[in-house]
Design a protein around this motif. Structure first.
Motif, PDB file in Angstrom:
ATOM      1  N   GLU A 159      31.090 -17.736 -37.642  1.00 27.33           N
ATOM      2  CA  GLU A 159      30.693 -18.952 -38.232  1.00 27.33           C
ATOM      3  C   GLU A 159      29.488 -18.784 -38.819  1.00 27.33           C
ATOM      4  O   GLU A 159      28.525 -18.205 -38.455  1.00 27.33           O
ATOM      5  N   ASN A 160      29.499 -19.639 -40.108  1.00 30.41           N
ATOM      6  CA  ASN A 160      28.278 -19.582 -40.853  1.00 30.41           C
ATOM      7  C   ASN A 160      28.121 -18.165 -41.713  1.00 30.41           C
ATOM      8  O   ASN A 160      26.927 -18.096 -42.258  1.00 30.41           O
ATOM      9  N   ALA A 161      29.055 -17.439 -41.664  1.00 27.44           N
ATOM     10  CA  ALA A 161      28.870 -15.970 -42.349  1.00 27.44           C
ATOM     11  C   ALA A 161      28.881 -16.234 -43.776  1.00 27.44           C
ATOM     12  O   ALA A 161      29.677 -16.974 -44.279  1.00 27.44           O
ATOM     13  N   ILE A 162      27.920 -15.324 -44.418  1.00 25.96           N
ATOM     14  CA  ILE A 162      28.025 -15.042 -45.898  1.00 25.96           C
ATOM     15  C   ILE A 162      28.518 -13.587 -46.204  1.00 25.96           C
ATOM     16  O   ILE A 162      27.900 -12.671 -45.808  1.00 25.96           O
ATOM     17  N   VAL A 163      29.374 -13.374 -47.118  1.00 35.98           N
ATOM     18  CA  VAL A 163      29.759 -12.388 -47.668  1.00 35.98           C
ATOM     19  C   VAL A 163      30.039 -12.089 -48.956  1.00 35.98           C
ATOM     20  O   VAL A 163      29.996 -12.936 -49.769  1.00 35.98           O
ATOM     21  N   LYS A 164      29.910 -10.767 -49.554  1.00 41.87           N
ATOM     22  CA  LYS A 164      30.300 -10.517 -50.872  1.00 41.87           C
ATOM     23  C   LYS A 164      31.768  -9.574 -50.820  1.00 41.87           C
ATOM     24  O   LYS A 164      31.875  -8.890 -49.893  1.00 41.87           O
ATOM     25  N   LEU A 165      32.759  -9.813 -51.953  1.00 41.02           N
ATOM     26  CA  LEU A 165      33.699  -9.331 -51.367  1.00 41.02           C
ATOM     27  C   LEU A 165      34.324  -8.704 -53.041  1.00 41.02           C
ATOM     28  O   LEU A 165      33.982  -9.470 -54.076  1.00 41.02           O
ATOM     29  N   ILE A 166      34.958  -7.667 -53.194  1.00 37.25           N
ATOM     30  CA  ILE A 166      35.648  -7.115 -54.285  1.00 37.25           C
ATOM     31  C   ILE A 166      37.230  -7.085 -53.658  1.00 37.25           C
ATOM     32  O   ILE A 166      37.501  -6.321 -52.970  1.00 37.25           O
ATOM     33  N   VAL A 167      38.319  -8.225 -54.289  1.00 37.09           N
ATOM     34  CA  VAL A 167      39.454  -8.222 -53.614  1.00 37.09           C
ATOM     35  C   VAL A 167      40.231  -7.621 -54.939  1.00 37.09           C
ATOM     36  O   VAL A 167      40.306  -8.253 -55.788  1.00 37.09           O
ATOM     37  N   PRO A 168      41.062  -6.552 -54.585  1.00 38.84           N
ATOM     38  CA  PRO A 168      42.342  -6.085 -55.624  1.00 38.84           C
ATOM     39  C   PRO A 168      43.332  -7.143 -55.670  1.00 38.84           C
ATOM     40  O   PRO A 168      43.433  -7.721 -54.736  1.00 38.84           O
ATOM     41  N   PHE A 169      44.025  -7.010 -56.745  1.00 38.59           N
ATOM     42  CA  PHE A 169      45.179  -8.099 -56.954  1.00 38.59           C
ATOM     43  C   PHE A 169      46.037  -7.899 -55.858  1.00 38.59           C
ATOM     44  O   PHE A 169      46.737  -9.077 -55.496  1.00 38.59           O
ATOM     45  N   GLU A 170      46.388  -6.701 -55.165  1.00 37.00           N
ATOM     46  CA  GLU A 170      47.440  -6.672 -54.077  1.00 37.00           C
ATOM     47  C   GLU A 170      47.234  -7.611 -52.924  1.00 37.00           C
ATOM     48  O   GLU A 170      48.072  -8.092 -52.416  1.00 37.00           O
ATOM     49  N   GLN A 171      45.812  -7.761 -52.634  1.00 38.14           N
ATOM     50  CA  GLN A 171      45.303  -8.281 -51.618  1.00 38.14           C
ATOM     51  C   GLN A 171      44.934  -9.848 -51.788  1.00 38.14           C
ATOM     52  O   GLN A 171      44.027 -10.512 -51.174  1.00 38.14           O
ATOM     53  N   GLY A 172      45.154 -10.032 -53.199  1.00 38.07           N
ATOM     54  CA  GLY A 172      44.474 -11.169 -53.767  1.00 38.07           C
ATOM     55  C   GLY A 172      45.206 -12.473 -53.809  1.00 38.07           C
ATOM     56  O   GLY A 172      46.305 -12.755 -52.969  1.00 38.07           O
ATOM     57  N   SER A 173      44.695 -13.601 -54.341  1.00 39.09           N
ATOM     58  CA  SER A 173      45.176 -15.091 -54.384  1.00 39.09           C
ATOM     59  C   SER A 173      46.422 -15.014 -55.277  1.00 39.09           C
ATOM     60  O   SER A 173      46.891 -13.993 -56.103  1.00 39.09           O
ATOM     61  N   SER A 174      47.179 -16.122 -55.156  1.00 34.35           N
ATOM     62  CA  SER A 174      48.383 -16.286 -55.971  1.00 34.35           C
ATOM     63  C   SER A 174      47.766 -16.155 -57.490  1.00 34.35           C
ATOM     64  O   SER A 174      48.611 -15.577 -58.171  1.00 34.35           O
ATOM     65  N   PHE A 175      46.856 -16.686 -57.786  1.00 30.39           N
ATOM     66  CA  PHE A 175      46.405 -16.756 -59.348  1.00 30.39           C
ATOM     67  C   PHE A 175      46.294 -15.331 -59.719  1.00 30.39           C
ATOM     68  O   PHE A 175      46.648 -14.666 -60.894  1.00 30.39           O
ATOM     69  N   ASP A 189      30.715 -13.113 -55.616  1.00 35.78           N
ATOM     70  CA  ASP A 189      29.324 -12.718 -55.387  1.00 35.78           C
ATOM     71  C   ASP A 189      28.561 -13.488 -54.096  1.00 35.78           C
ATOM     72  O   ASP A 189      27.586 -13.112 -53.336  1.00 35.78           O
ATOM     73  N   LYS A 190      29.521 -14.620 -53.692  1.00 34.39           N
ATOM     74  CA  LYS A 190      29.178 -15.466 -52.344  1.00 34.39           C
ATOM     75  C   LYS A 190      30.237 -15.970 -51.831  1.00 34.39           C
ATOM     76  O   LYS A 190      30.908 -16.856 -52.748  1.00 34.39           O
ATOM     77  N   ILE A 191      30.672 -15.762 -50.593  1.00 30.53           N
ATOM     78  CA  ILE A 191      31.690 -16.628 -49.908  1.00 30.53           C
ATOM     79  C   ILE A 191      30.882 -16.958 -48.587  1.00 30.53           C
ATOM     80  O   ILE A 191      30.411 -16.272 -47.899  1.00 30.53           O
ATOM     81  N   LYS A 192      31.020 -18.368 -48.346  1.00 30.93           N
ATOM     82  CA  LYS A 192      30.390 -18.841 -47.100  1.00 30.93           C
ATOM     83  C   LYS A 192      31.732 -19.290 -46.109  1.00 30.93           C
ATOM     84  O   LYS A 192      32.398 -20.356 -46.851  1.00 30.93           O
TER      85      LYS A 192
END
Length: 196
Positions: A159-175, A189-192
């Protein structure tokens, strides 16, 4: 004569169809382009890719670890120690970052301003939230940013974590996967994550 004309039309049609199809990139080309885009981001930002998750759980500002699913993770703040319960914990997510294949000024995004609703999903059931928002293509932040790759990092943070991610399209969103012939990796550059 009719037979010759029909045969000629079939040949012209086949040539036309095959020439149109040659512009569609292969999966290997898409992966190669994605790897290059991620490598450019890593070099430009001076990111260090660790071989293993830090034993003490503490990341340097520019240190990322590649998870088994190909997502690159940097934990800025691991949260308050409360971990999500599979199928029970409702997660509210806000994020900012950019699409790596976009070269213009509209490639950046943020859902932090209050006029954006947070992205909401139940831990372990993000796919349900994604499918529910598939009808609102183009207007739903869930469709653009929530993905199996994003949800997967909740194994490491609370809870309340903040991360940075690089997400390849295979693991990515529908868009990321389906919006064009050019599936795009996404750099957050920021996900909370807030539990609700």
């Amino acid at each position: 004569m009719k037979t010759k004309i029909c045969l000629l039309m079939m040949i012209v049609s086949a040539v036309f169809v095959s020439s149109c199809g040659s512009n569609v990139p292969t999966y290997e080309e898409l992966k190669r382009n994605e790897d290059r885009a991620i490598d450019r981001l890593i070099a430009k930002e001076g990111f260090e890719i660790l071989n293993d998750y830090p034993v003490n759980g503490v990341f340097g500002e520019k240190q990322f670890v590649e998870l088994d699913n190909g997502v690159l993770l940097n934990v800025v703040d691991s949260g308050n120690g409360n971990r999500p319960e599979l199928g029970k914990t409702t997660i509210l997510m806000r994020c900012s970052g950019k699409f790596l294949f976009e070269e213009d000024s509209v490639n950046s995004f943020t859902t932090f301003p209050n006029w954006h609703d947070p992205i909401e999903f139940i831990y372990g059931l993000a796919s349900v939230a994604i499918s529910q928002h598939s009808q609102s293509i183009g207007s739903s932040n869930t469709w653009y940013y929530l993905s199996p790759g994003v949800e997967s990092v909740l194994v490491y943070v609370g809870e309340n974590a903040i991360v940075k991610l690089i997400v390849p399209f295979e693991q990515g969103s529908s868009f990321q996967k389906y919006d064009s012939y050019n599936p795009s990796p996404l750099y957050f550059d920021k996900i909370k994550f807030t539990f609700y």
